[in-house]
Enzyme design. Structure first.
Site, PDB file in Angstrom:
ATOM      1  N   ARG A  29     -31.827 -13.555 -26.901  1.00 13.61           N
ATOM      2  CA  ARG A  29     -33.125 -13.827 -27.545  1.00 13.61           C
ATOM      3  C   ARG A  29     -34.041 -14.512 -26.404  1.00 13.61           C
ATOM      4  NH1 ARG A  29     -33.233 -18.145 -26.294  1.00 13.61           N
ATOM      5  NH2 ARG A  29     -32.610 -20.158 -27.281  1.00 13.61           N
ATOM      6  N   GLY A 125     -25.976 -19.535 -19.487  1.00 15.52           N
ATOM      7  CA  GLY A 125     -26.505 -20.980 -19.215  1.00 15.52           C
ATOM      8  C   GLY A 125     -27.875 -20.826 -18.802  1.00 15.52           C
ATOM      9  N   SER A 130     -26.716 -16.832 -24.420  1.00 16.14           N
ATOM     10  CA  SER A 130     -25.722 -15.832 -24.150  1.00 16.14           C
ATOM     11  C   SER A 130     -24.401 -16.450 -24.770  1.00 16.14           C
ATOM     12  CB  SER A 130     -25.471 -16.032 -22.452  1.00 16.14           C
ATOM     13  OG  SER A 130     -25.295 -17.298 -22.156  1.00 16.14           O
ATOM     14  N   ASP A 171     -30.897 -19.281 -32.504  1.00 14.80           N
ATOM     15  CA  ASP A 171     -30.454 -18.541 -31.773  1.00 14.80           C
ATOM     16  C   ASP A 171     -29.807 -17.501 -32.616  1.00 14.80           C
ATOM     17  OD1 ASP A 171     -31.061 -20.249 -29.936  1.00 14.80           O
ATOM     18  OD2 ASP A 171     -29.224 -20.625 -29.274  1.00 14.80           O
TER      19      ASP A 171
HETATM   20  C1  GLA Z   1     -30.758 -24.221 -27.982  1.00 13.30           C
HETATM   21  C2  GLA Z   1     -30.295 -24.254 -29.411  1.00 13.30           C
HETATM   22  C3  GLA Z   1     -31.155 -23.981 -30.564  1.00 13.30           C
HETATM   23  C4  GLA Z   1     -32.492 -24.794 -30.346  1.00 13.30           C
HETATM   24  C5  GLA Z   1     -32.930 -24.525 -28.970  1.00 13.30           C
HETATM   25  C6  GLA Z   1     -34.197 -25.333 -28.530  1.00 13.30           C
HETATM   26  O1  GLA Z   1     -31.061 -22.694 -27.798  1.00 13.30           O
HETATM   27  O2  GLA Z   1     -28.977 -23.429 -29.661  1.00 13.30           O
HETATM   28  O3  GLA Z   1     -30.628 -24.214 -31.626  1.00 13.30           O
HETATM   29  O4  GLA Z   1     -32.314 -25.881 -30.594  1.00 13.30           O
HETATM   30  O5  GLA Z   1     -32.063 -24.785 -27.915  1.00 13.30           O
HETATM   31  O6  GLA Z   1     -35.175 -24.839 -29.410  1.00 13.30           O
END
Ligand code: GLA
Length: 362
Positions: A29, A125, A130, A171
């Site tokens: 995403r 990362g 991922s 995510d």
């Molecule tokens: C990471 C975390 C999410 C969110 C983002 C920042 O992707 O897994 O839960 O907090 O950082 O928006």
């Protein structure tokens, strides 16, 4: 322990014939706007993208071991079916990526072991989820049968157990609830999801700043703790007003809270701007979001800042911001269709479109 009481029981149901190979795909995403808002129940606007993780799994009724090789890892992961759900035990698993496999297996509790392969087109990362993509594809391949929201919640627990960091739900919801062709407005307090179409004249470009980051070694947990400290002073940031934020005496906590409260407002304005096809305003909101993440929330790095500047200098780019947790990884830009010519010199970049949710393909 991973609390599994609320999760539906794993059925071990692998489609028609239990021992057929199962193939599952989960997208990554990109978050268009609304970062570091999810863990205080705020708003975010992610979209699933057409890069992702595929897991092909061949269940074997005679095997008590799940053995997976990966297109991006040197060593295979070998996990026993009775793997402990205790994060401490999971933290002992090597190679490290096997911790994600162990966490998912401890939640799904598949009936059979077997062998499989993981292949991904996502940079690891890089702020494109991922690891959530891996965990969700794996849960589906191992037979998870709950609805998309419980799949998201289950995999949020897996992420926490595997990395030792309490992340939000952004995510996982973005990946399990996605709808082809639209971004999603997430309200992380109710977990409600509203489709938000991307105007046809616009396109989304993602570019990697070249620095890899890991949630576990970043200041992510510290930022979350700072938000909790701010909430102890003024109540939920989700509903806090700017003048309440101004009353916070500690300057660091005041800046963190100001980011969260202003970012929630920017998400609302961004959705309204997209609805009116006002891409210029949408782009300005992305630029303002990056400034807030860099200055108030302090999760940017020079490489991310420079990449946003470079992308904004391209004619037809409306705005650019870091996406995801920050500390490295990717920048997302909103642009006029075909304005950004790929490849970009010295930079890994992708034109992405809103993809469908994670699913089993066989
Ligand atoms: C990471 C975390 C999410 C969110 C983002 C920042 O992707 O897994 O839960 O907090 O950082 O928006």
């Amino acid at each position: 322990m991973i609390p599994t009481d609320d999760l539906p029981p794993a059925t071990g149901g692998y489609g028609q014939a239990p021992l057929d190979a199962v193939i599952a795909f989960a997208p990554g995403r990109v978050n268009l706007i609304g970062d570091h808002t999810d863990y205080t129940g705020g708003l975010a606007l992610p979209m699933a993208i057409d890069l992702g993780t595929e897991v092909v799994f061949h269940p074997d009724a005679s095997s008590p071991i799940i053995e997976l090789s990966s297109s991006v890892e040197q060593e295979s992961a070998r996990i026993t079916l009775d793997v402990s759900a205790n994060p401490w035990d999971l933290g002992m698993i090597l190679p490290e990526w096997g911790r994600h496999v162990g966490a998912v297996a401890s939640v799904v509790r598949p009936r059979y072991g077997g062998k499989g392969t993981v292949s991904t087109t996502l940079p690891v990362g890089a702020g494109l989820s991922s690891s959530a993509s891996l965990e969700i594809a794996l849960a589906l391949a191992l037979g998870y049968e709950g609805d998309p929201e419980s799949l998201a919640l289950a995999c949020q627990l897996c992420e926490e157990a595997a990395c030792g960091v309490r992340t939000g739900i952004l995510d996982q919801l973005a990946i399990t609830m996605a709808q082809q062709g639209t971004a999603l407005l997430l309200d992380c307090s109710t977990r409600s999801v509203t489709p938000v179409p991307i105007p046809p004249d616009a396109e989304v470009v993602v570019a990697h700043c070249g620095v890899q980051r890991s949630i576990a070694t970043s200041a992510y947990a510290e930022r979350r703790a700072e938000c909790e400290a701010a909430e102890r002073r003024i109540g939920p940031l989700r509903t806090a007003r700017p003048w309440e934020v101004d009353r916070i005496d500690d300057p660091v906590l005041r800046r963190r809270a100001r980011h969260v409260v202003s970012e929630n407002a920017r998400v609302r304005h961004f959705v309204a701007a997209l609805g009116m096809n006002d891409l210029r305003t949408a782009g300005q909101l992305m630029d303002a979001s990056h400034a807030s993440l860099a200055m108030d929330y302090e999760v940017s790095i020079p490489e991310l800042d420079e990449l946003t500047v470079r992308l904004r200098s391209i004619a037809g780019v409306y705005g650019a911001r870091l996406t995801g947790a920050g500390f490295g990884g990717c920048v997302v830009a909103l642009a006029e269709r075909d304005a950004v010519r790929l490849p970009l010199r010295g930079i890994e970049a992708w034109r992405v479109s809103p993809a469908a949710a994670a699913h089993r393909t066989r």
